[in-house]
Scaffold this motif. Structure first.
Motif: not given
Length: 110
Positions: A1-9, A12-15
């Motif tokens: 599973m990919d690590a959680n990534q968050t956009s500048p806004t 994130d991937t968890e959402r």
């Protein structure tokens, strides 16, 4: 599973993963995340990329599941975000890709 990534806004991937849990594989009766159909979730700038598979290329519910994925993700994306969902076949799906919870539910514990 990919690590959680968050956009500048702050999106994130968890959402994305949480939204995908709303999509149920009707043949199995479980969400597609726990079934192991989601291979990759990535956020690149204002784009959300998802690689997913089906339990087999002949899955009769494949088109419906793909449409459900697209619909739930479009509903959760912030304004201005692009969505790219790809159906992939490598690696082939197997029960080993299921979450522990799903394997236990079906009695497929290792």
């Amino acid at each position: 599973m990919d690590a959680n990534q968050t956009s500048p806004t702050g999106f994130d991937t968890e959402r994305v993963r949480d939204a995908l849990r709303k999509v149920i594989d009707p043949e199995i009766g479980m969400n597609i995340v726990d079934v192991g159909l989601i291979y990759r979730i990535a956020i690149e700038g204002n784009s959300v990329l998802v690689d997913m598979t089906m339990t087999s290329p002949a899955c009769p519910m494949g088109e419906m599941i793909f449409e459900d994925v697209t619909a739930v993700l479009r509903d959760c994306l912030p304004p201005g975000f692009e969505l790219d969902v790809q159906l992939v076949w490598e690696p082939p799906w197997s029960p080993a890709l299921m979450s522990e919870k799903a394997r236990q539910h079906f009695g497929w514990e290792e």
